[in-house]
Scaffold this motif. Structure first.
Motif, short mmCIF file in Angstrom:
data_model
loop_
_atom_site.label_atom_id
_atom_site.label_comp_id
_atom_site.label_asym_id
_atom_site.label_seq_id
_atom_site.Cartn_x
_atom_site.Cartn_y
_atom_site.Cartn_z
N TYR A 98 86.69 66.63 -2.39
CA TYR A 98 85.99 65.35 -2.44
C TYR A 98 84.66 65.43 -1.69
N LEU A 121 87.76 56.70 3.21
CA LEU A 121 87.55 57.82 2.29
C LEU A 121 86.80 58.97 2.97
N TYR A 124 88.30 62.11 4.57
CA TYR A 124 88.92 63.14 3.74
C TYR A 124 87.90 63.93 2.91
N LEU A 129 91.95 64.67 -3.35
CA LEU A 129 92.46 63.31 -3.44
C LEU A 129 93.16 63.11 -4.77
N THR A 131 93.95 59.88 -7.16
CA THR A 131 93.60 58.47 -7.33
C THR A 131 94.24 57.92 -8.60
N TYR A 389 94.89 55.57 -3.22
CA TYR A 389 94.70 57.02 -3.30
C TYR A 389 95.49 57.69 -2.19
N PRO A 391 95.37 61.62 -0.01
CA PRO A 391 94.90 63.00 0.16
C PRO A 391 96.11 63.95 0.14
#
Length: 422
Positions: A98, A121, A124, A129, A131, A389, A391
């Protein structure tokens, strides 16, 4: 990590949305599809005493591999997803490495997961990720927990050099509608304590949660032709609106944090003749929780008094029911079980984030049923909606924590720990 991704995706693509209006357990038959898959997987990885009862509660055992006596511990998660947002046809998207920028979840509908709004977000960046596609929730609550527990048990089976005592795993239906622990058989489970893998951000470790109640309130009205309504019509929708306006305007979920409690209107349907309002009441402090319930009842009583002469009977009827209580009261006498999880995280280089849960888990109910049950992170964010989401690295870390807790449990002298707490 691909193994974790594959397992997680196989779980979230099964629709397990629960239904608060159903009287059965599980509340939806489709939950059993995943429950039966979990039974098969537990058997396949080598667990024993794998069972599923008629209500969909799944349990299994990883036998001890040490000669000395070790407390039996458990790990628990739920497999239903919230009815707040659809869990049908989940199509997860994998975002490797990401880059810290906006993630387009759905180009056609311009649905974007942005760090400008969801700042977590940025924690990470550089990670993988998972999602949604913008049209459903993801189901990391709590299929991330399922993934982590099954994966950790599989790892322990494959690595017998890691010493551990007897471990019980339990998977429940209907947690999202507050019924996950209703008929959980604590005696059958047979653990001295357990951990729910149902938290969010990596490092979360929680042993406090809200005291919770739900209220269903019916407002009655009288329908009269609007041209001749003066002094006669009673619009139940306006009375419901009056009730809402009497609640503290700043004591709502979007205006509170930490230990602050709230009132939250979760449903409102009606017509001139009858309006139904659903409300949840939350507070960590038992005395404040009691005052909140009394406040709701006082508003109801005041409305009834105001309309007593015109309506002739109670115009507002409230049913207030407690749902669960703060687990702190049951966990604190065994605080070493929280210390154990904290120690496991620190040994793995994870910074423990010990804070109150602004909600509840199966663990809060189970703690009052005789199974003290703190909560550990599962890694997901933005639960119950299209911006959810998780990780993958957080799920891997949760697996590591489970394994480390199992290992520490087999090497800790709990007689000394118990004496320290007295």
């Amino acid at each position: 990590m691909q193994h974790i991704i594959d397992r997680f995706v196989s779980y979230v693509t099964i629709d397990t949305e629960s239904d608060a209006n159903s009287p059965t357990t599980p509340s939806t038959k489709k939950q059993l599809v995943l429950a039966k898959l979990l039974v098969k997987e537990l058997k396949d990885i080598g667990l024993t005493e794998v069972t599923i009862d008629k209500n969909g509660y799944v349990m299994g055992t990883l036998p001890s591999n040490v000669d000395h006596e070790v407390p039996t511990i458990g790990f628990v998660s739920h497999y239903d997803t919230s009815p707040d947002f659809t869990g049908k046809d989940v199509q997860p998207q994998i975002i490797p490495n990401y880059d810290g920028k906006d993630i387009v979840l759905n180009k056609e509908q311009n649905i974007v997961l942005s760090p400008s709004y969801f700042k977590d977000l940025l924690l990470y960046k550089g990670q993988t990720l998972i999602t949604t596609n913008g049209l459903t929730l993801l189901g990391a609550d709590d299929k991330a927990g399922l993934t982590e527990i099954v994966t950790a048990m599989e790892y322990l089976v494959q690595h017998p050099e890691i010493k551990h005592g007897k471990i019980r795993v339990g998977f429940t239906p209907d947690e999202e509608i507050g019924r996950g622990a209703d008929i959980f058989d604590v005696e059958k489970f047979g653990a001295q304590w357990a951990y729910t893998m149902d938290g969010s951000q990596i490092g979360e470790l929680e042993y406090e949660n809200f005291n919770a109640a739900g209220a269903k309130i019916i407002f009655k009205g009288k329908s009269v032709h609007p041209g001749y309504a003066k002094g006669k019509m009673i619009n139940s929708m306006l009375i419901a609106n009056h009730f809402i306006n009497k609640l503290p305007k700043n004591e709502i979920p979007q205006e509170t944090k930490g230990y602050e409690g709230f009132f939250h209107v979760t449903g409102l349907t009606g017509s001139l003749e009858e309006t139904k309002l659903e409300l949840i009441i939350r507070d960590h402090d038992a005395k404040k929780f009691k005052k909140r319930k009394k406040r709701v009842q006082k508003i109801v009583n005041d409305i009834n008094k105001k309309f007593a002469k015109q309506f002739g009977e109670d115009i507002c009827i409230a049913e207030i029911k407690d749902q669960y209580y703060n687990m702190r009261e049951k966990v604190e006498p065994m605080m070493f079980i929280v210390d154990l999880a904290e120690k496991a995280m620190k040994q793995l280089g994870i910074k423990p984030l010990i804070k109150p849960i602004r909600g509840g888990t199966d663990g809060s109910r189970l703690s009052y049923m005789g199974l003290p049950c703190p909560n550990i992170f599962a890694g997901g964010h933005n639960f119950h909606g299209k911006y959810e989401y998780v990780p993958v690295e957080s799920m891997q870390k949760a697996v590591d924590v489970i394994v480390k807790i199992a290992e520490l449990t087999a090497t800790t002298d709990f007689s000394k720990e118990s004496k320290k707490k007295k």
